[in-house]
Write a protein that holds these residues in place. Structure first.
Motif, short mmCIF file in Angstrom:
data_model
loop_
_atom_site.label_atom_id
_atom_site.label_comp_id
_atom_site.label_asym_id
_atom_site.label_seq_id
_atom_site.Cartn_x
_atom_site.Cartn_y
_atom_site.Cartn_z
N GLN A 1 -23.05 -7.54 145.51
CA GLN A 1 -23.24 -7.39 146.99
C GLN A 1 -23.91 -8.79 147.19
OE1 GLN A 1 -21.97 -5.28 149.24
NE2 GLN A 1 -22.79 -6.64 150.64
N THR A 2 -25.01 -9.34 146.35
CA THR A 2 -25.74 -10.33 146.75
C THR A 2 -24.73 -11.74 146.58
OG1 THR A 2 -27.50 -9.40 145.79
CG2 THR A 2 -27.52 -12.06 145.91
N GLU A 3 -23.74 -11.73 145.71
CA GLU A 3 -22.77 -12.63 145.66
C GLU A 3 -21.92 -12.55 146.94
OE1 GLU A 3 -20.68 -11.92 142.03
OE2 GLU A 3 -22.39 -12.71 140.81
N TYR A 4 -21.36 -11.52 147.50
CA TYR A 4 -20.59 -11.53 148.62
C TYR A 4 -21.30 -11.85 149.76
CZ TYR A 4 -17.93 -9.35 152.32
OH TYR A 4 -17.26 -9.08 153.25
N ASP A 5 -22.50 -11.51 150.06
CA ASP A 5 -23.36 -11.80 151.05
C ASP A 5 -23.44 -13.45 151.06
OD1 ASP A 5 -23.54 -9.22 151.89
OD2 ASP A 5 -25.70 -8.95 151.05
N SER A 6 -23.97 -13.82 150.08
CA SER A 6 -24.20 -15.41 149.91
C SER A 6 -22.80 -16.12 150.12
CB SER A 6 -24.59 -15.45 148.31
OG SER A 6 -24.56 -17.00 148.25
N GLU A 7 -21.72 -15.73 149.73
CA GLU A 7 -20.47 -16.37 149.98
C GLU A 7 -20.35 -16.38 151.61
OE1 GLU A 7 -16.08 -15.44 148.73
OE2 GLU A 7 -17.38 -15.76 146.97
N ARG A 8 -20.46 -15.11 152.15
CA ARG A 8 -20.13 -14.82 153.57
C ARG A 8 -21.16 -15.76 154.33
NH1 ARG A 8 -21.02 -9.13 155.83
NH2 ARG A 8 -21.37 -9.94 157.73
N GLU A 9 -22.39 -15.94 154.04
CA GLU A 9 -23.19 -16.68 154.70
C GLU A 9 -22.77 -18.28 154.43
OE1 GLU A 9 -27.30 -16.08 152.94
OE2 GLU A 9 -27.17 -13.81 153.54
N HIS A 10 -22.26 -18.48 153.47
CA HIS A 10 -21.96 -20.01 153.31
C HIS A 10 -20.76 -20.24 154.29
CE1 HIS A 10 -19.57 -23.21 151.20
NE2 HIS A 10 -20.88 -23.83 151.28
N ASP A 11 -19.68 -19.26 154.29
CA ASP A 11 -18.75 -19.52 155.15
C ASP A 11 -19.13 -19.48 156.37
OD1 ASP A 11 -17.07 -19.33 152.91
OD2 ASP A 11 -16.49 -17.42 153.21
N GLU A 12 -20.09 -18.71 156.98
CA GLU A 12 -20.47 -18.55 158.33
C GLU A 12 -21.04 -20.06 158.78
OE1 GLU A 12 -20.13 -16.65 161.03
OE2 GLU A 12 -18.86 -15.51 159.58
N ALA A 13 -22.09 -20.61 157.74
CA ALA A 13 -22.73 -21.88 157.82
C ALA A 13 -21.54 -22.95 157.91
CB ALA A 13 -23.49 -22.23 156.75
N LEU A 14 -20.51 -22.99 157.15
CA LEU A 14 -19.52 -24.06 157.46
C LEU A 14 -18.75 -23.81 158.77
CD1 LEU A 14 -17.83 -24.05 153.73
CD2 LEU A 14 -19.24 -25.71 154.81
N ARG A 15 -18.55 -22.77 159.20
CA ARG A 15 -17.89 -22.56 160.62
C ARG A 15 -18.63 -22.99 161.51
NH1 ARG A 15 -16.83 -17.29 159.74
NH2 ARG A 15 -14.92 -18.02 158.38
N LEU B 1 -5.99 -23.01 167.31
CA LEU B 1 -5.45 -21.93 166.80
C LEU B 1 -5.09 -22.41 165.11
CD1 LEU B 1 -3.11 -19.79 166.75
CD2 LEU B 1 -1.48 -21.37 167.26
N PHE B 2 -4.95 -23.59 164.93
CA PHE B 2 -4.94 -24.06 163.65
C PHE B 2 -6.07 -23.79 162.82
CE2 PHE B 2 -5.78 -27.24 160.55
CZ PHE B 2 -4.50 -27.39 159.78
N ASN B 3 -7.43 -24.01 163.36
CA ASN B 3 -8.82 -23.61 162.79
C ASN B 3 -8.47 -22.06 162.45
OD1 ASN B 3 -9.68 -26.16 162.48
ND2 ASN B 3 -10.71 -25.96 164.45
N ALA B 4 -8.17 -21.21 163.35
CA ALA B 4 -8.16 -19.80 163.17
C ALA B 4 -7.13 -19.40 161.92
CB ALA B 4 -7.62 -19.13 164.47
N MET B 5 -5.92 -20.19 161.93
CA MET B 5 -5.14 -19.70 160.84
C MET B 5 -5.62 -20.00 159.65
SD MET B 5 -2.95 -18.11 162.18
CE MET B 5 -1.58 -17.84 160.91
N ALA B 6 -6.35 -21.48 159.50
CA ALA B 6 -6.93 -21.85 158.22
C ALA B 6 -8.07 -20.84 157.85
CB ALA B 6 -7.50 -23.23 158.52
N GLU B 7 -8.81 -20.35 158.77
CA GLU B 7 -9.78 -19.43 158.31
C GLU B 7 -9.02 -18.04 157.87
OE1 GLU B 7 -12.47 -18.44 161.50
OE2 GLU B 7 -12.80 -20.25 161.78
N ILE B 8 -7.97 -17.73 158.21
CA ILE B 8 -7.12 -16.46 157.93
C ILE B 8 -6.70 -16.70 156.32
CG2 ILE B 8 -4.95 -15.15 157.98
CD1 ILE B 8 -5.37 -15.55 161.07
N ARG B 9 -6.09 -17.99 156.08
CA ARG B 9 -5.64 -18.54 155.02
C ARG B 9 -6.80 -18.70 153.93
NH1 ARG B 9 -2.16 -23.83 153.21
NH2 ARG B 9 -2.03 -23.23 150.84
N MET B 10 -8.15 -19.14 154.42
CA MET B 10 -9.14 -18.98 153.34
C MET B 10 -9.60 -17.68 152.78
SD MET B 10 -11.36 -22.38 154.61
CE MET B 10 -12.50 -21.19 155.45
#
Length: 114
Positions: free
Chosen positions: A6-20, A42-51
């Motif tokens: 859960q900590t790894e998942y939360d950390s990864e999610r926080e990192h993704d949010e920071a990049l966004r 639209l391009f950015n949204a689709m890139a987020e889906i792909r990531m």
């Protein structure tokens, strides 16, 4: 072990949010509401889906996850909805005939998520 995951998942999610947020902060001054901006959004949204879709198999591969039947069904439904959304975007972007029934079903299922 579950707490570590859960900590790894939360950390990864926080990192993704920071990049966004960083990407959005950089792009914000250049936005003027033009078609090019909408296209880039639209391009950015689709890139987020792909990531996100790329992270899912990696998580499944790294972790030995046993899903309950309900969770497995929910994940399958999320996959189906995502595939329908991607197909609708592809059809609109390429000028293909859009399956109105499939798009309507996707929008109905997505309800408050959009």
């Amino acid at each position: 072990m579950i707490e570590r995951r859960q900590t790894e998942y939360d950390s990864e999610r926080e990192h993704d949010e920071a990049l966004r947020r960083e990407r959005d902060d950089i792009a914000a001054p250049a936005r003027a509401g033009t078609r090019a901006d909408a296209s880039m959004d639209l391009f950015n949204a689709m890139a987020e889906i792909r990531m996100a879709a790329s992270r899912a198999p990696a998580l499944l591969h790294k972790q030995q996850i046993a899903f309950t039947a309900d969770r497995a069904q929910a994940i399958a439904e999320l996959c189906d909805g995502t595939e329908a959304a991607i197909a609708a975007v592809r059809d609109l972007a390429t000028g293909s005939n859009l399956d109105d029934a499939a798009l309507a079903a996707f929008l109905d299922e997505s309800g408050g998520l959009l």
